[in-house]
Design an enzyme around this catalytic site. Structure first.
Site, PDB file in Angstrom:
ATOM      1  CB  VAL A  87     -10.540   6.551  -3.929  1.00 43.77           C
ATOM      2  CG1 VAL A  87      -9.818   7.800  -3.483  1.00 43.77           C
ATOM      3  CG2 VAL A  87     -11.946   6.880  -4.311  1.00 43.77           C
ATOM      4  CB  ILE A  88      -7.452   9.425  -7.455  1.00 41.93           C
ATOM      5  CG1 ILE A  88      -7.960  10.467  -6.457  1.00 41.93           C
ATOM      6  CG2 ILE A  88      -7.060  10.075  -8.785  1.00 41.93           C
ATOM      7  CD1 ILE A  88      -7.033  11.633  -6.218  1.00 41.93           C
TER       8      ILE A  88
ATOM      9  CG  ASP B  98      10.789 -11.624  -3.985  1.00 40.87           C
ATOM     10  OD1 ASP B  98       9.587 -11.656  -4.300  1.00 40.87           O
ATOM     11  OD2 ASP B  98      11.196 -11.439  -2.807  1.00 40.87           O
ATOM     12  CB  ILE B  99      13.106  -7.449  -1.619  1.00 43.60           C
ATOM     13  CG1 ILE B  99      11.743  -7.896  -1.097  1.00 43.60           C
ATOM     14  CG2 ILE B  99      12.999  -6.150  -2.389  1.00 43.60           C
ATOM     15  CD1 ILE B  99      11.096  -6.901  -0.131  1.00 43.60           C
TER      16      ILE B  99
ATOM     17  CE1 TYR C 250       1.481  -0.846   3.313  1.00 43.16           C
ATOM     18  CE2 TYR C 250       0.252   0.882   4.431  1.00 43.16           C
ATOM     19  CZ  TYR C 250       1.143   0.480   3.449  1.00 43.16           C
ATOM     20  OH  TYR C 250       1.686   1.427   2.608  1.00 43.16           O
TER      21      TYR C 250
ATOM     22  NE  ARG D 194     -14.432   0.531   0.814  1.00 36.86           N
ATOM     23  CZ  ARG D 194     -13.704   0.646  -0.295  1.00 36.86           C
ATOM     24  NH1 ARG D 194     -13.648  -0.336  -1.143  1.00 36.86           N
ATOM     25  NH2 ARG D 194     -13.025   1.739  -0.531  1.00 36.86           N
ATOM     26  CD  GLU D 195     -16.031  -4.122  10.232  1.00 39.25           C
ATOM     27  OE1 GLU D 195     -15.473  -4.382  11.293  1.00 39.25           O
ATOM     28  OE2 GLU D 195     -16.579  -4.956   9.493  1.00 39.25           O
TER      29      GLU D 195
HETATM   30  N1  LIG Z   1       0.393   4.735  -3.039  1.00 41.89           N
HETATM   31  C1  LIG Z   1       0.215   5.280  -1.848  1.00 41.89           C
HETATM   32  O1  LIG Z   1      -0.729   6.062  -1.632  1.00 41.89           O
HETATM   33  C2  LIG Z   1       1.182   4.995  -0.726  1.00 41.89           C
HETATM   34  C3  LIG Z   1       0.988   5.640   0.520  1.00 41.89           C
HETATM   35  C4  LIG Z   1       1.882   5.372   1.564  1.00 41.89           C
HETATM   36  C5  LIG Z   1       2.949   4.499   1.370  1.00 41.89           C
HETATM   37  N2  LIG Z   1       3.094   3.880   0.161  1.00 41.89           N
HETATM   38  C6  LIG Z   1       4.222   2.959   0.003  1.00 41.89           C
HETATM   39  O2  LIG Z   1       4.990   3.359  -1.128  1.00 41.89           O
HETATM   40  C7  LIG Z   1       5.585   2.192  -1.728  1.00 41.89           C
HETATM   41  C8  LIG Z   1       5.266   2.153  -3.211  1.00 41.89           C
HETATM   42  O3  LIG Z   1       3.858   2.022  -3.353  1.00 41.89           O
HETATM   43  P1  LIG Z   1       3.097   2.090  -4.758  1.00 41.89           P
HETATM   44  O4  LIG Z   1       1.808   2.771  -4.506  1.00 41.89           O
HETATM   45  O5  LIG Z   1       4.005   2.605  -5.804  1.00 41.89           O
HETATM   46  O6  LIG Z   1       2.768   0.543  -4.966  1.00 41.89           O
HETATM   47  P2  LIG Z   1       3.106  -0.427  -6.194  1.00 41.89           P
HETATM   48  O7  LIG Z   1       2.440  -1.743  -5.894  1.00 41.89           O
HETATM   49  O8  LIG Z   1       2.771   0.225  -7.490  1.00 41.89           O
HETATM   50  O9  LIG Z   1       4.685  -0.579  -6.072  1.00 41.89           O
HETATM   51  C9  LIG Z   1       5.324  -1.581  -5.340  1.00 41.89           C
HETATM   52  C10 LIG Z   1       6.331  -2.243  -6.272  1.00 41.89           C
HETATM   53  O10 LIG Z   1       7.084  -3.200  -5.537  1.00 41.89           O
HETATM   54  C11 LIG Z   1       7.152  -4.410  -6.274  1.00 41.89           C
HETATM   55  N3  LIG Z   1       7.271  -5.487  -5.298  1.00 41.89           N
HETATM   56  C12 LIG Z   1       6.360  -5.899  -4.392  1.00 41.89           C
HETATM   57  N4  LIG Z   1       6.857  -6.907  -3.636  1.00 41.89           N
HETATM   58  C13 LIG Z   1       8.118  -7.130  -4.076  1.00 41.89           C
HETATM   59  C14 LIG Z   1       9.134  -8.046  -3.701  1.00 41.89           C
HETATM   60  N5  LIG Z   1       8.932  -8.957  -2.728  1.00 41.89           N
HETATM   61  N6  LIG Z   1      10.320  -8.011  -4.360  1.00 41.89           N
HETATM   62  C15 LIG Z   1      10.535  -7.104  -5.365  1.00 41.89           C
HETATM   63  N7  LIG Z   1       9.593  -6.216  -5.765  1.00 41.89           N
HETATM   64  C16 LIG Z   1       8.395  -6.231  -5.128  1.00 41.89           C
HETATM   65  C17 LIG Z   1       5.868  -4.471  -7.085  1.00 41.89           C
HETATM   66  O11 LIG Z   1       5.978  -5.286  -8.250  1.00 41.89           O
HETATM   67  C18 LIG Z   1       5.670  -2.994  -7.430  1.00 41.89           C
HETATM   68  O12 LIG Z   1       6.321  -2.661  -8.637  1.00 41.89           O
HETATM   69  C19 LIG Z   1       5.062   0.990  -0.952  1.00 41.89           C
HETATM   70  O13 LIG Z   1       6.017   0.621   0.009  1.00 41.89           O
HETATM   71  C20 LIG Z   1       3.812   1.527  -0.265  1.00 41.89           C
HETATM   72  O14 LIG Z   1       3.511   0.826   0.910  1.00 41.89           O
HETATM   73  C21 LIG Z   1       2.249   4.106  -0.891  1.00 41.89           C
END
Ligand SMILES: NC(=O)c1ccc[n+]([C@@H]2O[C@H](COP(=O)([O-])OP(=O)(O)OC[C@H]3O[C@@H](n4cnc5c(N)ncnc54)[C@H](O)[C@@H]3O)[C@@H](O)[C@H]2O)c1
Length: 327
Positions: free
Chosen positions: A206-207, A72-73, A163, A288-289
């Site tokens: 959504v995709i 965990d981070i 967020y 959705r709101e």
């Molecule tokens: N998917 C999108 O459209 C999108 C858009 C904008 C920003 N982001 C950002 O991009 C990043 C990656 O998103 P994603 O879509 O791949 O999501 P995801 O949930 O697939 O990836 C996040 C990863 O972080 C890990 N994780 C979560 N909390 C953790 C913790 N406390 N310690 C260690 N690992 C942890 C999860 O297990 C997961 O593997 C995120 O920061 C997200 O906010 C995503």
């Protein structure tokens, strides 16, 4: 130090260059975007270690030869990893990714996205990491007047969700860590990311929800009239943009990564009909709101200064995503 030194200046000598091997830590590497990034970095010849607590990510998202530390981070063990590995750069993707969860539990969102990030930044400071790339979001802009679309990086950030607020706050931490400790950073604000290995949640959901339902022969529901637009960008393109940010010698610190195209959900269903080979008739539910009507980020700055532009067409990217869920 004057303000321009914080935001536009380039206070550190940045050693990584295109073609030069880097040692990179990817937090959240076993997640959706992480899994695309790790593949591209390994292909480019970088040494990559992923750190992930597997809360939403999966080991199987990564190629078998990829190195993964299940942590965990917030764990103290993270410091051991930094002290042993001497990373050149960190790509920080781990965190709480759901806008809706941030509204029901702002404290957890803050703990994961702000406190967790500051722990990673402290490790970067103590163990000499030169550059941090951060996954920020379109959610930091909030609901924008349609006249301002596609949104440029210069638009004031007025997040409407916790967020969005936590992402914006981390951007400010990064600026101050650069000013005070000289750690260079690049903030990348993604639009709606989609592609293989995406979970059901997240922002681009959504995709993957549609592709999964269609692959299982189920129906799909659009909330609202389907005329709401989104700016969908393929995860492989995002991964390419992240690597550009890792190696760029441009000193700028903030870029949108997007396709800069607006697709409405009815049009999305039409493209899926072509891919599946039969007419899909969605059900319609109440809007959705909090759903925004139109969304699009300008990618002009990334094109000009990072020399990045999205390459995957929506048709091809949707086909890849659908085929992934079929398997
Ligand atoms: N998917 C999108 O459209 C999108 C858009 C904008 C920003 N982001 C950002 O991009 C990043 C990656 O998103 P994603 O879509 O791949 O999501 P995801 O949930 O697939 O990836 C996040 C990863 O972080 C890990 N994780 C979560 N909390 C953790 C913790 N406390 N310690 C260690 N690992 C942890 C999860 O297990 C997961 O593997 C995120 O920061 C997200 O906010 C995503």
């Amino acid at each position: 130090m004057v303000r321009s030194d914080i935001y536009g200046g380039c206070p550190v000598e940045i050693s990584p260059r295109e073609g030069v091997l880097m040692k990179v830590l990817v937090t959240g590497g076993a997640g959706f975007i992480g899994s695309h990034l790790v593949r591209q970095l390994m292909k480019a010849g970088d040494e990559v270690i992923s750190l992930d607590n597997l809360s939403t990510g999966r080991k199987e998202n990564l190629p078998s030869q990829a190195k993964l530390e299940v942590l965990d981070i917030h764990d103290e063990e993270v410091e051991r990893l930094f002290s042993q590995e001497h990373f050149d750069a960190v790509v920080h993707l781990a965190g709480q990714t759901l806008v809706s969860d941030s509204m029901t539990d702002p404290q957890n969102d803050m703990y994961q996205n702000i406190a967790g990030t500051v722990h990673i930044l402290e490790c970067c400071r103590k163990y000499g990491v030169k550059r941090v790339i951060f996954s920020s979001s379109a959610a930091t802009y909030g609901d924008v007047d349609e006249k301002a679309l596609p949104i440029p990086e210069t638009l004031p950030q007025l997040p409407l969700s916790f967020y969005g607020l936590s992402k914006m706050t981390v951007e400010k931490y990064l600026a101050l860590y650069q000013q005070v400790f000289g750690i260079h950073y690049v903030v990348l604000r993604f639009s709606n990311v989609y592609g293989e290995r995406q979970g059901n949640g997240g922002e681009g959901g959504v995709i993957s929800i549609f592709a999964k339902a269609l692959a299982q022969g189920k129906g799909i529901t659009i909330y609202g009239d389907g005329n709401q637009t989104r700016d969908f960008v393929y995860a492989g393109d995002i991964a390419r943009g992240i690597r550009k940010a890792l190696v760029t010698d441009n000193c700028d610190t903030c870029y949108n990564l997007s396709s800069e195209t607006e697709i409405n959900l009815n049009e999305l269903v039409r493209i899926f009909s072509d891919i599946v080979g039969k007419k899909i008739v969605p059900e319609y539910g109440p809007a959705r709101e909090g759903d925004i009507n139109r969304s699009s980020l300008s990618n002009k700055k990334a094109q000009k200064k990072l020399l990045w532009k999205p390459e995957m067409s929506l048709e091809e990217g949707l086909k890849k995503t659908y085929e992934y869920f079929l398997k």
